[in-house]
Design an enzyme around this catalytic site. Structure first.
Site, PDB file in Angstrom:
ATOM      1  N   LYS A   1     -24.010  45.844  12.174  1.00  0.00           N
ATOM      2  CA  LYS A   1     -24.545  46.510  10.970  1.00  0.00           C
ATOM      3  C   LYS A   1     -26.035  46.775  11.161  1.00  0.00           C
ATOM      4  O   LYS A   1     -26.776  45.925  11.673  1.00  0.00           O
ATOM      5  CB  LYS A   1     -24.312  45.613   9.760  1.00  0.00           C
TER       6      LYS A   1
ATOM      7  N   SER B   1     -22.022  46.940   0.802  1.00  0.00           N
ATOM      8  CA  SER B   1     -22.903  47.823   1.532  1.00  0.00           C
ATOM      9  C   SER B   1     -22.458  48.010   2.991  1.00  0.00           C
ATOM     10  O   SER B   1     -22.943  48.911   3.665  1.00  0.00           O
ATOM     11  CB  SER B   1     -24.330  47.275   1.509  1.00  0.00           C
TER      12      SER B   1
ATOM     13  N   SER C   1     -20.779  42.330   0.233  1.00  0.00           N
ATOM     14  CA  SER C   1     -20.889  43.467   1.145  1.00  0.00           C
ATOM     15  C   SER C   1     -20.088  43.378   2.424  1.00  0.00           C
ATOM     16  O   SER C   1     -20.029  44.349   3.174  1.00  0.00           O
ATOM     17  CB  SER C   1     -22.363  43.710   1.491  1.00  0.00           C
TER      18      SER C   1
END
Lengths: 497, 497
Positions: free
Chosen positions: A79, A154, A178
């Site tokens: 990420k 997210s 997330s």
């Protein structure tokens, strides 16, 4: 089954048996990325050259009998909120466009030290604020199941990459869900470890007291393998626990036998009812029945303060992030916008932040600044921390009765892109079930429960365990996964073979 | 706006002063407060930095244990209580020299609280109550280029060096000090001097006000005599010497009185002290109005010094200043008045070091309190800042004891030292300061003097020994002051007996 459809555990065996090489494996994933990521947009940066060179080094080590780790040579996506030397780290924001960190996050150091080739950095809501990845300044990620749907947020990029078979493993981060919520809406497995058990050094902070790095995978066993690799004490992170992170893989294997006799499971009363889509609840109830069939004792448990969790979270998070994001001031790195005339440093800071931050980020910075301001601290941030204590208490009480708690992960399946952009509060409601664990520091996992009878999209079931009892998630999660059977397959995706 | 400055004595007729001092001490730890960067002074700009002290995204702080130890030792030496449990807090504000745009400091939970220091001024003892002492980190250093004054106004651009960012600071804050009346300026100065001695004795800092390792902010207010209410205060910064502390208090008292006499209100602000004129000028509006949005630092765990550790540190504190003073007074045989003067002049450590180098206590006192104090006064500096070292003083005295120098010649050596002419030996050689004690040369000079003043010689032959003075003077003149006056006198009396 093609290489890219194999789980990480299967790839470990394949590599060890010489049935494939890391270069072959990595190339296969790069080919898949080339084929589908134009549509999925899971990746912000793809490092084909770097990944292949790391793969070649892995193969050389393996040929010498010097494999660094079981996972040596298995590719991974990271990420874009974690610092990586040599690769940009943008946090999905324009304010860090092109910023290449001079240091690796500890978890990145660990995966590099274990020899995992890094395919690239994945898309995310800007600075990890969001539940749909639509707040990325670089365009949204699409759900591989249906490209007009959100992949969750997210960490939608990591979940979509894994769901689309672009990577067998990914690292995500979870502040209010997330990792878990994208896992639920993409039919993948996502884990938020116990707070402090995985280093945050190099994780660009959103809310320091809530953030954790965790695994994003297609199976519970794969998550256990990755979780054990990245977990453990880090002297560079003062909030890092000293308890060793072990026994997770064993727990997952034990759970896979399908025997949960003696395990007490609590269904959280408050995480159901109005606001929870019927198709989600239907799949959830099926999972609960399965737990009973596997031998678990299932009871209902009440956690009354959970109804205040959202309010507390949306005070604590903005407060901490308003301070964390102050460092983006164009003085040392990042976007610099110099207004005309004779601007002062403050003018440059304002212009750069105005241009570099998106609306959701600005919204939370303003909220947080207000909540911390003189005269309001006690009423807002102070109160929110007290609610946090109540939530910790509720968890403690619940875990006196049961070994794990269970709830749906997300109130609905993947909604259409754009559906909730005009209503921030509606967007925030996606995190109802996941937020309490972040507030209490307890670990949680989302396991695919099946697909909706209404829209055929994945539904996730969430398990929660006490602090430092992450192994329970893997045991129960693996058992449930085995009983449910495969949910995700490449043929079910809109981005098929 | 023209200022009326009320003469100091008049101020006291109508007003009672109250002052407070905030002293920042830079600790001499090897590394910075929250990272492993070297804390040494003077490196190439931005060469002693890392992700943490640069505030790079993803970086995290780790507490310097030695700094905590120093904070506790300082607290104990100031008769303070050591918190059983305390936290760091973020002080949020934007400025280019602040890498994170918040300073990690302590807010309502300082590590030290409720201390005091007794200071003596002209025979009267005042107890300075110390409200708190806490740990924090220093900011970077900004240099403004292009403006006339080197300050930000009118500068073309600014350069920031982050080597200093993150260096450990201890901030020591007094309560408002009342009841000092006309002695306010001296009490303020005495407090800072006493604090400095203690910190030197603890070995925790260089405490060089001229180099910035000890910084003093002076707060002052006046209230109508006997009213018992505190007036509005102003804060004065850039107070870089003990003398400036005294002058700043004195000036602000006169300035406040001028404003209050005119029936106007004191504007609460931060002012800047000017060394050259001894005056203050307006800076920025005082930060009681600034909202720093303090909240506990979520990346650090609380500091909870065990009582055992605190007692260990207490037991290893150096001798208390008051005890040391008493002991040395006895050892050195000084009267109360002599010791008081030594203390007030800041000469205690200097005399101690000089005695350690072999000089007698009386000789050391003579040089430091007379000749060198005069020189310091002439130059407007403190004794410690004069540039003459105890080693040099002891060396000079050794030469006087050996009769290689007379007192008069010794004074010339000190002149040379202050002018930077080199070492003691270099100065003696260069200036040709050896005592003429060779009886042959002296004898010749004495004969000449006797011949030149027959009337005086007659008086001496007649028994008037005091008259020898005129002849001694003549010999001194003839030898350029290098004759050993005592020996000259002896020779004169021998020859004329």
């Amino acid at each position: 089954m093609t290489l890219i459809e194999k789980t990480a555990a299967e790839l470990i065996d394949a590599l060890a048996a010489g049935e494939t090489t890391s270069v072959e494996l990595t190339q296969a994933h790069l080919d898949r990325i080339a084929a589908v990521d134009g549509d999925v947009h899971a990746f912000l940066h793809i490092d084909a050259e770097g990944a292949l060179s790391q793969a070649a080094a892995s193969d050389a080590r393996r040929a010498n009998g010097d494999a660094l780790h079981a996972l040596d040579g298995v590719p991974i996506a990271v990420k874009d909120v974690l610092t990586t030397t040599g690769l940009p780290t943008t946090c999905g924001s324009k304010i860090l466009e092109g910023w290449v960190p001079p240091y690796d996050a500890t978890v990145v150091k660990k995966i590099k030290a274990a020899g995992l080739p890094i395919l690239g950095k994945t898309n995310m809501d800007e600075f990890a604020m969001g539940s749909s990845t639509e707040h990325s300044a670089y365009g949204p990620t699409k759900n591989p199941w249906k490209l007009d749907r959100i992949p969750g947020g997210s960490g939608g990029g990591s979940a979509a990459a894994v769901a689309a078979f672009e990577a067998p493993l990914a690292l995500g981060t979870d502040t209010g869900g997330s990792i878990r919520q994208p896992g639920a809406v993409t039919g993948t497995v996502g884990v938020k470890p116990t707070y402090g058990s995985v280093s945050r050094y190099g994780l660009v902070a959103l809310a320091n007291s809530l953030d954790q790095v965790g695994p994003v995978t297609r199976t519970v066993l794969d998550s256990a393998l990755l979780h054990e690799l990245i977990g453990g004490h880090d002297p560079l992170d003062s909030t890092s626990t000293t308890t060793p992170v072990t026994g997770l893989v064993d727990a997952a294997r034990a759970g896979a036998t399908g025997d949960l006799k003696g395990v007490k499971v609590g269904v959280i009363k408050e995480l159901a009812g109005e606001g929870w889509a019927p198709d989600v609840m239907a799949k959830f109830n099926e999972s609960v029945d399965l737990l009973t069939k596997l031998g678990a004792d299932v009871v209902e448990v009440s956690t009354p303060s959970f109804k205040h969790a959202m309010a507390a979270y949306y005070l604590i998070l903005p407060a901490e992030c308003s301070s964390n994001l102050a460092k983006f001031d164009a003085m040392r790195y990042g976007l610099r916008v110099t207004p005309d005339g004779d601007p002062s440093a403050e003018d440059v800071m304002k212009a750069s932040r105005d241009a570099g931050f998106g609306d959701e980020v600005k919204r939370r910075i303003i909220l947080g600044t207000y909540a911390l301001s003189s005269g309001y601290y006690d009423a807002y941030y102070g109160q929110a921390q007290k609610i946090r204590t109540l939530i910790i208490e509720d968890f403690k009480k619940a875990f006196e009765q049961v070994d794990v708690l269970v709830s749906p992960t997300s109130p609905s399946t993947a909604f259409p892109l754009g559906a909730k952009l005009d209503d921030p509060l509606a967007m925030y409601m996606q995190d109802l079930a996941t937020i309490p664990a972040n507030l209490a520091g307890t670990p949680g996992i989302s396991v695919p429960a099946g697909v909706s009878d209404v829209d055929g999209l994945p539904v996730g079931v969430q398990l929660l365990a006490p602090v430092l009892e992450d192994a329970r998630l893997y045991r129960v999660g693996a058992a449930l996964e085995g009983a449910i059977g495969p949910v995700l397959s490449i043929d079910k995706l809109e981005v098929a073979r | 706006m023209t200022e009326t400055l009320v003469p100091f004595d008049e101020v006291l007729e109508r007003y009672d002063p109250a002052f407070g001092l905030e002293v920042h001490v830079e600790l001499n730890t090897n590394t910075k407060m929250f990272c492993g960067c070297p804390a040494t002074f003077g490196g190439e700009p931005n060469s002693q930095v890392c992700p943490t002290c640069l505030g790079l995204p993803g970086s995290m702080p780790v507490v310097n244990a030695k700094a905590v130890e120093s904070a506790i030792r300082i607290g104990l030496a100031l008769n303070g209580s050591i918190a059983e449990w305390c936290r760091f807090a973020r002080k949020n504000y934007f400025y280019p020299d602040m890498p994170k745009n918040f300073q990690t400091s302590q807010y309502d939970e300082p590590i030290v609280y409720d201390g005091y220091l007794d200071v003596e001024v002209e025979g009267e003892t005042f107890r300075i109550e110390i409200e708190r002492a806490h740990m924090e980190e220093d900011t970077g250093k900004t240099t403004h280029i292009g403006g006339a004054t080197g300050r930000i106004h009118g500068a073309d651009y600014s350069l920031v060096d982050y080597n200093r960012a993150g260096i450990p600071l201890i901030e020591i804050v007094t309560r408002p000090i009342l009841g000092t009346g006309a002695k306010a300026p001296l009490v303020a100065k005495a407090y800072v001097a006493a604090l400095r001695e203690i910190l030197l004795g603890l070995g925790v800092s260089d405490v060089r006000m001229d180099q910035g390792s000890m910084r003093c902010d002076v707060n002052l207010s006046l209230s109508p005599k006997g009213s018992g209410k505190l007036g509005t205060r102003t804060e004065t910064k850039n107070v870089n010497s003990l003398r400036s502390v005294e002058r700043a208090v004195r000036f602000e008292m006169s300035r406040h009185a001028g404003i209050l006499d005119a029936g106007e209100a004191i504007f609460q602000e931060t002012r800047h002290f000017h060394e050259d004129t001894g005056t203050t000028s307006a800076g920025r509006a005082k930060s009681d109005a600034d909202d720093y949005r303090y909240f506990p630092e979520p990346d650090l765990v609380p500091v909870a010094p065990s009582r055992e550790w605190v007692e260990e540190l207490r037991a290893s504190l150096p001798e208390r200043t008051a005890d040391k003073r008493a002991r040395l007074q006895v050892e050195w045989g000084y009267s109360d008045l002599e010791m008081r003067d030594v203390w007030a002049a800041g000469a205690l450590s200097l005399i101690e070091a000089t005695v350690a180098e072999g000089a007698s206590a009386q000789a050391a006192r003579k040089w430091w309190m007379a000749e060198l104090s005069r020189s310091a006064n002439d130059r407007g500096v403190e004794l410690a800042e004069l540039g003459v070292t105890p080693v040099q003083v002891a060396e000079v005295q050794k030469l006087v004891d050996a009769k290689t120098l007379t007192d008069k010649l010794a004074r010339q050596v000190f002149e040379g030292l202050l002018a930077g002419e080199g070492t003691v030996s270099e100065i003696i050689d260069a200036r040709g300061l050896a005592v003429v004690s060779d009886d042959g040369a002296l004898g010749a000079a004495v004969d000449e003097a006797i011949d030149a003043q027959p009337a005086v010689a007659e008086k001496i032959r007649g028994g008037n020994q005091a008259a020898a003075g005129a002849l001694i003077g003549a010999v001194m003149k003839a030898t350029g002051g290098k004759a050993d006056a005592k020996r000259v006198r002896e020779l004169i009396l021998e020859k004329l007996s």
